[in-house]
Design a protein around this motif. Sequence first.
Motif, mmCIF file in Angstrom:
data_model
loop_
_atom_site.group_PDB
_atom_site.id
_atom_site.type_symbol
_atom_site.label_atom_id
_atom_site.label_comp_id
_atom_site.label_asym_id
_atom_site.label_seq_id
_atom_site.Cartn_x
_atom_site.Cartn_y
_atom_site.Cartn_z
ATOM 1 N N LYS A 97 65.013 74.838 28.106
ATOM 2 C CA LYS A 97 65.159 73.364 27.006
ATOM 3 C C LYS A 97 66.827 73.560 25.859
ATOM 4 O O LYS A 97 66.559 75.052 25.042
ATOM 5 C CB LYS A 97 64.289 73.376 26.594
ATOM 6 N N ARG A 98 66.974 73.048 25.821
ATOM 7 C CA ARG A 98 68.184 72.522 24.361
ATOM 8 C C ARG A 98 67.798 71.199 23.446
ATOM 9 O O ARG A 98 68.383 70.453 23.301
ATOM 10 C CB ARG A 98 69.283 72.311 24.826
ATOM 11 N N PRO A 99 66.438 71.778 22.569
ATOM 12 C CA PRO A 99 66.353 70.475 22.235
ATOM 13 C C PRO A 99 67.257 69.605 21.333
ATOM 14 O O PRO A 99 68.726 70.987 20.426
ATOM 15 C CB PRO A 99 64.747 71.977 21.150
ATOM 16 N N GLN A 100 67.105 68.743 20.749
ATOM 17 C CA GLN A 100 68.144 68.050 19.370
ATOM 18 C C GLN A 100 67.463 67.190 19.190
ATOM 19 O O GLN A 100 66.043 66.647 19.618
ATOM 20 C CB GLN A 100 69.057 66.806 21.140
ATOM 21 N N ASN A 101 67.546 66.949 17.593
ATOM 22 C CA ASN A 101 66.882 65.902 16.849
ATOM 23 C C ASN A 101 66.948 64.757 17.192
ATOM 24 O O ASN A 101 68.743 64.505 17.370
ATOM 25 C CB ASN A 101 67.689 66.283 15.618
ATOM 26 N N ARG A 102 66.254 63.852 17.646
ATOM 27 C CA ARG A 102 67.086 61.864 17.825
ATOM 28 C C ARG A 102 67.043 61.519 16.396
ATOM 29 O O ARG A 102 66.175 61.006 15.711
ATOM 30 C CB ARG A 102 65.827 61.401 18.395
ATOM 31 N N GLN A 103 67.972 61.660 15.787
ATOM 32 C CA GLN A 103 68.511 60.593 14.900
ATOM 33 C C GLN A 103 68.747 59.949 14.860
ATOM 34 O O GLN A 103 67.831 58.856 13.627
ATOM 35 C CB GLN A 103 69.614 61.727 13.622
ATOM 36 N N PHE A 104 69.014 59.312 16.182
ATOM 37 C CA PHE A 104 69.679 57.950 15.841
ATOM 38 C C PHE A 104 68.276 57.550 17.304
ATOM 39 O O PHE A 104 69.045 57.864 18.401
ATOM 40 C CB PHE A 104 70.628 57.654 16.064
ATOM 41 N N LYS A 105 67.156 56.535 17.057
ATOM 42 C CA LYS A 105 67.044 56.604 18.055
ATOM 43 C C LYS A 105 67.491 55.069 18.805
ATOM 44 O O LYS A 105 66.188 53.984 18.309
ATOM 45 C CB LYS A 105 65.238 56.547 17.758
ATOM 46 N N GLY A 106 68.210 55.186 19.536
ATOM 47 C CA GLY A 106 68.418 53.691 20.259
ATOM 48 C C GLY A 106 67.835 53.700 21.487
ATOM 49 O O GLY A 106 67.031 54.183 21.870
ATOM 50 N N ALA A 107 68.314 52.863 22.665
ATOM 51 C CA ALA A 107 68.073 52.139 23.526
ATOM 52 C C ALA A 107 68.351 53.871 24.897
ATOM 53 O O ALA A 107 69.275 54.823 24.036
ATOM 54 C CB ALA A 107 68.033 51.080 23.936
ATOM 55 N N GLY A 108 67.764 53.791 25.724
ATOM 56 C CA GLY A 108 68.527 55.518 26.791
ATOM 57 C C GLY A 108 67.066 56.172 26.866
ATOM 58 O O GLY A 108 66.040 56.014 26.372
ATOM 59 N N ASN A 109 67.453 56.840 27.491
ATOM 60 C CA ASN A 109 66.153 58.162 27.950
ATOM 61 C C ASN A 109 66.234 59.114 27.447
ATOM 62 O O ASN A 109 67.271 59.977 26.229
ATOM 63 C CB ASN A 109 66.847 58.571 29.441
ATOM 64 N N TYR A 110 64.790 59.988 27.054
ATOM 65 C CA TYR A 110 65.141 60.848 25.722
ATOM 66 C C TYR A 110 63.924 61.791 26.929
ATOM 67 O O TYR A 110 63.274 61.969 27.347
ATOM 68 C CB TYR A 110 64.529 60.920 25.020
ATOM 69 N N CYS A 111 64.559 63.285 26.935
ATOM 70 C CA CYS A 111 63.561 64.131 27.413
ATOM 71 C C CYS A 111 62.306 64.502 26.669
ATOM 72 O O CYS A 111 61.918 64.037 25.999
ATOM 73 C CB CYS A 111 65.049 65.591 27.097
ATOM 74 N N THR A 112 61.910 64.758 28.346
ATOM 75 C CA THR A 112 60.329 64.631 28.108
ATOM 76 C C THR A 112 59.540 65.550 26.910
ATOM 77 O O THR A 112 58.318 65.379 26.434
ATOM 78 C CB THR A 112 59.500 64.430 29.520
#
Length: 202
Positions: A97-112
């Motif tokens: 896994k490659r964690p990433q800060n979700r700074q901009f919560k836009g539309a689209g898919n995100y890793c579970t």
Amino acid sequence: MGIQKPAWLEALYTQKFFAGCSYHEAAKKNEKNVCCLDCCISICPHCIPSHRFHRLLQVRRYVYHDVVRLEDLEKLIDCSNVQAYTINSAKVVFIKKRPQNRQFKGAGNYCTSCDRGLQEPFIHCSLGCKVDSVLKHCKDLSPYLRRCSTLTLGPDFFVPQDMADDETTNETPHSTIVDSDEPMMSWSSSSSGSEKHEHGLH
């Protein structure tokens, strides 16, 4: 409880790849870039003759992370919904896994598992995230595992010249290298039609 991670999968996560091989310290090209799934260890190209009848999985580097070819991994485990990337005309998936800060919560898919932004329709950014998700929700990995008794390295796998007879030969341990009509990398196209591997080193 169902089946947890098989030993080969654990090895893929925990073994150190792209470090020098302690058994072949003096040899050139001694980076450990293969995982022997039967011994559950990382090995370098010089180790391959000792493992030539084992299942071998090549590990590659992509943006400083370990990846494996999707085509190879699919023989071992269901990789559906894991986002793949293309390098050298082959699809690869990240192992960890490659964690990433979700700074901009836009539309689209995100890793579970780690919130990394993904393309549609993927929901896992890596094999590790898919495995974690399956174990968390299903508690059993067995429906996703595939029976695979043989796994060989691809035709583009680099074999150090000092292991070959001379610079023009394409002879390699025949159990680990297979010929392909569609080589992954352009520089291997000149030797892709060779049938010499039938009489490889033993």
